[in-house]
Write a protein that holds these residues in place. Structure first.
Motif, PDB file in Angstrom:
ATOM      1  N   GLN A 293      37.508 -41.808  -4.927  1.00 34.69           N
ATOM      2  CA  GLN A 293      38.763 -42.475  -5.273  1.00 34.69           C
ATOM      3  C   GLN A 293      38.470 -43.692  -6.127  1.00 34.69           C
ATOM      4  OE1 GLN A 293      40.264 -42.673  -1.090  1.00 34.69           O
ATOM      5  NE2 GLN A 293      42.232 -42.160  -2.051  1.00 34.69           N
ATOM      6  N   ASN A 294      39.312 -43.871  -7.135  1.00 33.80           N
ATOM      7  CA  ASN A 294      39.144 -45.075  -7.951  1.00 33.80           C
ATOM      8  C   ASN A 294      39.866 -46.247  -7.293  1.00 33.80           C
ATOM      9  OD1 ASN A 294      41.835 -44.745  -8.441  1.00 33.80           O
ATOM     10  ND2 ASN A 294      41.581 -43.978 -10.542  1.00 33.80           N
ATOM     11  N   SER A 295      39.869 -47.384  -7.981  1.00 33.87           N
ATOM     12  CA  SER A 295      40.448 -48.596  -7.390  1.00 33.87           C
ATOM     13  C   SER A 295      41.947 -48.471  -7.175  1.00 33.87           C
ATOM     14  CB  SER A 295      40.144 -49.799  -8.296  1.00 33.87           C
ATOM     15  OG  SER A 295      40.659 -49.558  -9.596  1.00 33.87           O
ATOM     16  N   MET A 296      42.575 -47.509  -7.885  1.00 32.97           N
ATOM     17  CA  MET A 296      44.017 -47.290  -7.713  1.00 32.97           C
ATOM     18  C   MET A 296      44.302 -46.308  -6.582  1.00 32.97           C
ATOM     19  SD  MET A 296      45.193 -49.166 -10.175  1.00 32.97           S
ATOM     20  CE  MET A 296      46.867 -48.603 -10.416  1.00 32.97           C
ATOM     21  N   GLY A 297      43.239 -45.818  -5.963  1.00 34.72           N
ATOM     22  CA  GLY A 297      43.428 -44.855  -4.887  1.00 34.72           C
ATOM     23  C   GLY A 297      43.593 -43.429  -5.378  1.00 34.72           C
ATOM     24  N   GLU A 298      43.400 -43.207  -6.675  1.00 34.52           N
ATOM     25  CA  GLU A 298      43.543 -41.858  -7.209  1.00 34.52           C
ATOM     26  C   GLU A 298      42.238 -41.098  -6.994  1.00 34.52           C
ATOM     27  OE1 GLU A 298      44.272 -43.020 -11.178  1.00 34.52           O
ATOM     28  OE2 GLU A 298      46.456 -42.961 -10.987  1.00 34.52           O
ATOM     29  N   TRP A 299      42.387 -39.836  -6.665  1.00 37.76           N
ATOM     30  CA  TRP A 299      41.208 -39.010  -6.433  1.00 37.76           C
ATOM     31  C   TRP A 299      40.634 -38.545  -7.760  1.00 37.76           C
ATOM     32  CZ3 TRP A 299      38.296 -38.349  -2.323  1.00 37.76           C
ATOM     33  CH2 TRP A 299      38.830 -38.730  -1.076  1.00 37.76           C
ATOM     34  N   LEU A 300      39.312 -38.579  -7.849  1.00 37.32           N
ATOM     35  CA  LEU A 300      38.596 -38.143  -9.051  1.00 37.32           C
ATOM     36  C   LEU A 300      37.645 -37.010  -8.661  1.00 37.32           C
ATOM     37  CD1 LEU A 300      37.602 -41.701 -10.294  1.00 37.32           C
ATOM     38  CD2 LEU A 300      39.520 -40.328 -11.129  1.00 37.32           C
ATOM     39  N   TYR A 301      37.512 -36.041  -9.538  1.00 36.01           N
ATOM     40  CA  TYR A 301      36.639 -34.907  -9.260  1.00 36.01           C
ATOM     41  C   TYR A 301      35.749 -34.650 -10.465  1.00 36.01           C
ATOM     42  CZ  TYR A 301      40.115 -34.128  -5.609  1.00 36.01           C
ATOM     43  OH  TYR A 301      40.951 -34.288  -4.544  1.00 36.01           O
ATOM     44  N   LEU A 302      34.531 -34.278 -10.214  1.00 41.82           N
ATOM     45  CA  LEU A 302      33.622 -33.831 -11.272  1.00 41.82           C
ATOM     46  C   LEU A 302      33.058 -32.477 -10.837  1.00 41.82           C
ATOM     47  CD1 LEU A 302      32.001 -34.178 -13.872  1.00 41.82           C
ATOM     48  CD2 LEU A 302      30.292 -35.464 -12.549  1.00 41.82           C
ATOM     49  N   TYR A 303      33.581 -31.406 -11.441  1.00 40.00           N
ATOM     50  CA  TYR A 303      33.179 -30.068 -11.045  1.00 40.00           C
ATOM     51  C   TYR A 303      31.906 -29.658 -11.767  1.00 40.00           C
ATOM     52  CZ  TYR A 303      37.666 -29.618  -8.736  1.00 40.00           C
ATOM     53  OH  TYR A 303      38.731 -29.805  -7.908  1.00 40.00           O
ATOM     54  N   PHE A 304      31.037 -28.968 -11.048  1.00 38.04           N
ATOM     55  CA  PHE A 304      29.812 -28.455 -11.626  1.00 38.04           C
ATOM     56  C   PHE A 304      30.109 -27.152 -12.369  1.00 38.04           C
ATOM     57  CE2 PHE A 304      26.092 -30.626  -9.432  1.00 38.04           C
ATOM     58  CZ  PHE A 304      26.852 -31.666  -8.913  1.00 38.04           C
ATOM     59  N   THR A 305      29.278 -26.870 -13.357  1.00 41.81           N
ATOM     60  CA  THR A 305      29.396 -25.616 -14.103  1.00 41.81           C
ATOM     61  C   THR A 305      28.426 -24.600 -13.512  1.00 41.81           C
ATOM     62  OG1 THR A 305      29.939 -26.845 -16.095  1.00 41.81           O
ATOM     63  CG2 THR A 305      29.224 -24.557 -16.385  1.00 41.81           C
ATOM     64  N   LEU A 306      28.934 -23.403 -13.224  1.00 44.29           N
ATOM     65  CA  LEU A 306      28.095 -22.369 -12.598  1.00 44.29           C
ATOM     66  C   LEU A 306      27.313 -21.606 -13.647  1.00 44.29           C
ATOM     67  CD1 LEU A 306      30.475 -20.903  -9.858  1.00 44.29           C
ATOM     68  CD2 LEU A 306      28.961 -22.884  -9.757  1.00 44.29           C
ATOM     69  N   SER A 307      26.142 -21.157 -13.272  1.00 41.01           N
ATOM     70  CA  SER A 307      25.317 -20.309 -14.134  1.00 41.01           C
ATOM     71  C   SER A 307      24.469 -19.406 -13.254  1.00 41.01           C
ATOM     72  CB  SER A 307      24.433 -21.172 -15.050  1.00 41.01           C
ATOM     73  OG  SER A 307      23.566 -21.970 -14.258  1.00 41.01           O
ATOM     74  N   ASP A 308      23.733 -18.513 -13.910  1.00 40.96           N
ATOM     75  CA  ASP A 308      22.858 -17.568 -13.210  1.00 40.96           C
ATOM     76  C   ASP A 308      23.599 -16.819 -12.107  1.00 40.96           C
ATOM     77  OD1 ASP A 308      20.852 -18.343 -14.843  1.00 40.96           O
ATOM     78  OD2 ASP A 308      19.955 -19.750 -13.414  1.00 40.96           O
ATOM     79  N   GLY A 309      24.786 -16.339 -12.464  1.00 43.43           N
ATOM     80  CA  GLY A 309      25.541 -15.543 -11.501  1.00 43.43           C
ATOM     81  C   GLY A 309      26.019 -16.338 -10.305  1.00 43.43           C
ATOM     82  N   GLY A 310      26.131 -17.629 -10.490  1.00 39.49           N
ATOM     83  CA  GLY A 310      26.643 -18.454  -9.392  1.00 39.49           C
ATOM     84  C   GLY A 310      25.562 -19.046  -8.521  1.00 39.49           C
ATOM     85  N   SER A 311      24.322 -18.788  -8.841  1.00 40.87           N
ATOM     86  CA  SER A 311      23.252 -19.339  -8.018  1.00 40.87           C
ATOM     87  C   SER A 311      22.872 -20.759  -8.442  1.00 40.87           C
ATOM     88  CB  SER A 311      22.013 -18.438  -8.063  1.00 40.87           C
ATOM     89  OG  SER A 311      21.569 -18.318  -9.386  1.00 40.87           O
ATOM     90  N   ASN A 312      23.297 -21.181  -9.611  1.00 42.33           N
ATOM     91  CA  ASN A 312      23.028 -22.540 -10.083  1.00 42.33           C
ATOM     92  C   ASN A 312      24.347 -23.222 -10.433  1.00 42.33           C
ATOM     93  OD1 ASN A 312      20.354 -22.052  -9.870  1.00 42.33           O
ATOM     94  ND2 ASN A 312      19.822 -22.815 -11.907  1.00 42.33           N
ATOM     95  N   ALA A 313      24.408 -24.519 -10.167  1.00 36.41           N
ATOM     96  CA  ALA A 313      25.572 -25.311 -10.562  1.00 36.41           C
ATOM     97  C   ALA A 313      25.047 -26.618 -11.121  1.00 36.41           C
ATOM     98  CB  ALA A 313      26.483 -25.564  -9.367  1.00 36.41           C
ATOM     99  N   SER A 314      25.563 -27.021 -12.254  1.00 37.06           N
ATOM    100  CA  SER A 314      25.013 -28.218 -12.893  1.00 37.06           C
ATOM    101  C   SER A 314      26.128 -29.085 -13.455  1.00 37.06           C
ATOM    102  CB  SER A 314      24.036 -27.826 -14.013  1.00 37.06           C
ATOM    103  OG  SER A 314      24.709 -27.059 -14.992  1.00 37.06           O
ATOM    104  N   CYS A 315      25.813 -30.377 -13.577  1.00 37.88           N
ATOM    105  CA  CYS A 315      26.748 -31.300 -14.221  1.00 37.88           C
ATOM    106  C   CYS A 315      25.958 -32.510 -14.700  1.00 37.88           C
ATOM    107  CB  CYS A 315      27.858 -31.732 -13.262  1.00 37.88           C
ATOM    108  SG  CYS A 315      27.335 -32.960 -12.062  1.00 37.88           S
ATOM    109  N   VAL A 316      26.601 -33.292 -15.524  1.00 34.73           N
ATOM    110  CA  VAL A 316      26.036 -34.574 -15.954  1.00 34.73           C
ATOM    111  C   VAL A 316      26.947 -35.662 -15.394  1.00 34.73           C
ATOM    112  CG1 VAL A 316      25.461 -36.034 -17.923  1.00 34.73           C
ATOM    113  CG2 VAL A 316      25.060 -33.563 -18.044  1.00 34.73           C
TER     114      VAL A 316
END
Lengths: 584, 143
Positions: A293-316
């Protein structure tokens, strides 16, 4: 005959009175003889119980009557007069106990008991009573227990459908299957009623259904949670124990910039974060993400990107303030065809039995024909084999009985390794040596000493869930591969499939597993006893080299003698050497 | 020429015999001296019968004293025989032989030992196994 005053003893309702306490009111004394009559009125809600006695008396009576009728009973003093629960109508709210006395001297009256409430029913035996051993187990595991939200103490009872909640103490967490009620099943084997462990591993709950279980007792364990190290001051995100738990639960690991992440590691903006599912598991869309949650109370999400048939998930990692890593995965099922493999217990089996019959006689259809087998395996199936729980399906029929599912119909069990050391580091370790490998629930195996002595032997069971037949593979470091493969039926088939109309349960599919009392494989190395092995004149070894450095008795068969001496002396030397010499 | 007399307890077939302290006698070798089996006549050697071994360094040989012959109160004859093992032990120990010897660590030649009728049994247990728990498995035809 003068009766004494009627005494309303409402104030004793629910308690007891002693006639002695009001004796001066109730007792009259005559000139020569003493005579007294007293009434005691007692009020209660339903039934009454009374016993009156005179401690010293000559004659007299104790009676009672109720407002609903006249005197109904009397007995001489010295005998109890009793109205037991149920003998009076429930509408009677007052009962009178009258005491007559006539004698030559004063008398003391006493009532053993006047109880204006019915004697309490004996407390019902609870289905389970918390024992000192249970309290000790909780204490050892640094946990507490509540029954229906009330803190449990020694001697408390637990009844069917009571909600039992165990909570791990600060600094401790439960782990998978660490909280159970343990009991002996119908085969006198230890079985468990599993608590459901919360996702944060802090609590474990169980709706009690262990009534009548043999040898029931609480089995609870926890593990210490190491406090996370202080985060670096400049870290944008620090991996917490919650994150590590989430990874563990999802059968996954994390790497930060290609380095395996551990508790307390920091992640900075622009760091490359990769979450890798364990073999047999895959992520699905949006199942891996940072949130906060940020300072305003809003929820933030950072979704990972799937690869290798779903066995890997990555993000920056970006510059948003995230507070937690969310990871979920699903097991890849390796069950043949459209079959299902469930882990059940006796209760589940009973529930399935109740559900499998559909219709009313004579039109009953038994979906039990779609049950392939029910077997008892002598092992605890590893956590990695558990998939999401599912209702038991018999072909197209859903019994709606929820059970744990296995993701494979072949269970591999690592039975460990055995290293057999060299004792003499010589032929005595091998010659006439018999190596017997004793296996749990299987026949023993004789293995040549060459594969065993001075080597490490590894045993693995691959158990077919449909038949209970284990393929036992034995490998040795001698060859680096398989040396023995054999099969053994380690499952105990349970008669279960009984269709409507069968005259009786067929035992044809019962095969007794070979419980040989062995839990861990072990080698018995049987060797000859060489009682003269260290004897001076015991010379079993043939060697060929110069004698320099040899010690002890030896007999020379041939010698290339290089000596500057006479021929006779040479012959003499050779003769002596052949007869045997001692070098010291 | 010095004759060293010893009292030796080791057997004749021992190489590296323990000789102890010698008793030195200055001798003169006369004609017909048999180097392999010499006859040595000694005069007035105290406790001469206590010795059973001798060496003559100048001849590079060691000898067993096979027997004594007491000529009179002062003179004793020693009948000696060359101990070839001690006399030539350096060469013997450096000669290549095929021989039988006692068992040592690292010997994998499958020799023969005398065995007793008893057996030695050692047990080595695996580091893993069944826990004693059980699992009931239900397999069905799925829908």
């Amino acid at each position: 005959m003068a009766y004494g005053p009627e005494l309303n003893v409402d104030e004793y309702v629910g308690g007891r009175i002693n006639v002695d306490e009001v004796n001066e009111i109730l007792t009259e004394a005559g000139s020569v003889k003493y005579r007294t009559t007293a009434w005691i009125a007692c009020k209660g809600s339903t039934d009454y119980y009374c016993t009156l006695n005179a401690l010293s008396h000559e004659r007299g009576q104790a009676q009672y009557k109720s407002t609903a009728g006249g005197i109904t009973y009397h007995e001489p003093f010295g005998y109890p007069i009793s109205v037991y629960p149920g003998t009076l109508t429930t509408n009677v709210d007052t009962v009178f106990f009258r005491v007559h006395y006539s004698g030559n001297g004063p008398a003391d009256f006493s009532a053993k008991e006047v109880i204006t409430d019915p004697p309490p029913d004996p407390p019902e035996e609870p289905d389970y009573v918390i024992t000192q051993a249970d309290m000790d187990a909780l204490s050892t595991a640094h946990a507490t227990m509540k029954i229906n939200d009330v803190v449990a103490t020694l001697g408390d009872g637990i009844n069917t459908d009571d909600v039992v909640l165990c909570t791990a103490g600060d600094g401790y967490l439960f782990y998978f299957r660490s909280v159970n009620f343990e009991y002996l099943n119908f085969m006198s084997e230890t079985d468990y009623l599993r608590f459901t462990i919360s996702t944060d591993f802090k609590t474990a709950t169980y709706t009690f259904a262990g009534a009548g279980k043999n040898g029931l007792k609480l089995d609870v364990d926890s593990e210490v949670v190491e406090p996370p190290p202080d985060p670096p001051e400049d870290a944008d995100y620090v991996i917490t124990q919650v994150d590590m738990d989430a990874l563990s639960t999802a059968h996954a690991t994390m790497k930060i910039n290609d380095v395996v992440a551990t508790l307390g590691d920091s992640i900075n903006i622009d760091d490359n974060v990769v979450v890798i599912a364990d073999p047999g598991y895959t992520f699905y869309n949006n199942s891996v993400y940072f949130s906060g949650q940020n300072s305003m109370g809003e929820w933030l999400y950072l979704y990972f990107t799937l690869s290798d048939g779903g066995s890997n998930a990555s993000c920056v990692l970006d510059d948003s303030a995230y507070s937690v890593l969310n990871v979920a995965s699903e097991g890849q099922t390796q069950v043949s065809g459209v079959n299902n493999v469930y882990v059940v217990d006796n209760i589940k089996v009973a529930e399935i039995n109740n559900e499998r019959m559909v219709g009313t006689p004579p039109g009953v259809y038994d979906y039990g024909k779609f049950i392939l087998n029910l077997i008892n395996l002598p092992l605890e199936v590893g956590v990695d084999y558990y998939a999401e729980p599912s209702t038991v399906k018999l072909s197209g029929f859903d019994t709606e009985v929820l059970c744990s599912c296995l993701n494979s119909d072949i269970i591999a069990v690592d039975m460990g390794s055995i290293t057999v050391p060299l004792i003499d580091d010589g032929f005595t370790d091998f010659k006439n040596v018999v190596c017997v490998l004793r296996l749990p629930w299987a026949d023993s195996v004789l293995i040549d000493a060459g594969y065993v002595v001075g080597q490490t032997v590894t045993i693995k069971y691959f158990i077919d869930c449909y038949t209970g037949i284990a393929t036992i593979n034995i490998t040795s470091t001698k060859t680096g591969g398989l040396i023995v493969s054999k099969q053994a039926d380690i499952g105990v088939n349970i008669p279960f499939v009984k269709t409507v109309g069968d005259p009786m349960v067929s035992n044809s599919n019962i095969s007794v597993g070979g419980d040989n009392g062995v839990l861990k494989p072990f080698f018995e190395i049987v060797k000859d006893e060489y009682f003269l092995k260290d004897g001076l004149f015991t010379i079993p070894v043939i060697d060929e080299k110069v004698l320099q450095g040899e010690v002890g008795y030896l007999e020379v068969e041939q010698v290339n003698l290089k000596v500057d001496c006479s021929e006779d002396e040479k012959k003499n030397i050779i003769d002596v050497l052949k007869q045997g010499v001692i070098i010291q | 020429m010095i004759l060293k007399l010893y009292s030796v307890k080791d057997n004749f077939n021992v190489i590296n015999k323990v000789l102890g302290d010698p008793f030195d006698v200055d001798i003169v070798v006369r004609n017909d001296f048999d180097v392999a089996s010499p006859l040595i006549v000694l005069y007035a050697i105290p406790n001469i019968l206590d010795y059973n071994y001798c060496t003559i360094v100048d001849l590079k040989r060691s000898y067993f004293i096979d027997r004594f012959e007491v000529v009179n109160n002062s003179i004793t004859k020693l009948f000696c025989k060359c101990d070839v093992l001690e006399s030539y032990k350096a060469d013997i120990l450096n000669s290549v032989c095929r021989f039988k010897r006692k068992f040592k660590t690292g010997d994998y030649y499958a020799g023969n030992f005398d065995t007793s009728s008893r057996k030695n049994i050692n047990v080595y247990e695996s580091d893993k196994g069944f826990s004693g728990d059980s699992t009931m498995i239900l397999t069905t035809v799925g829908g």
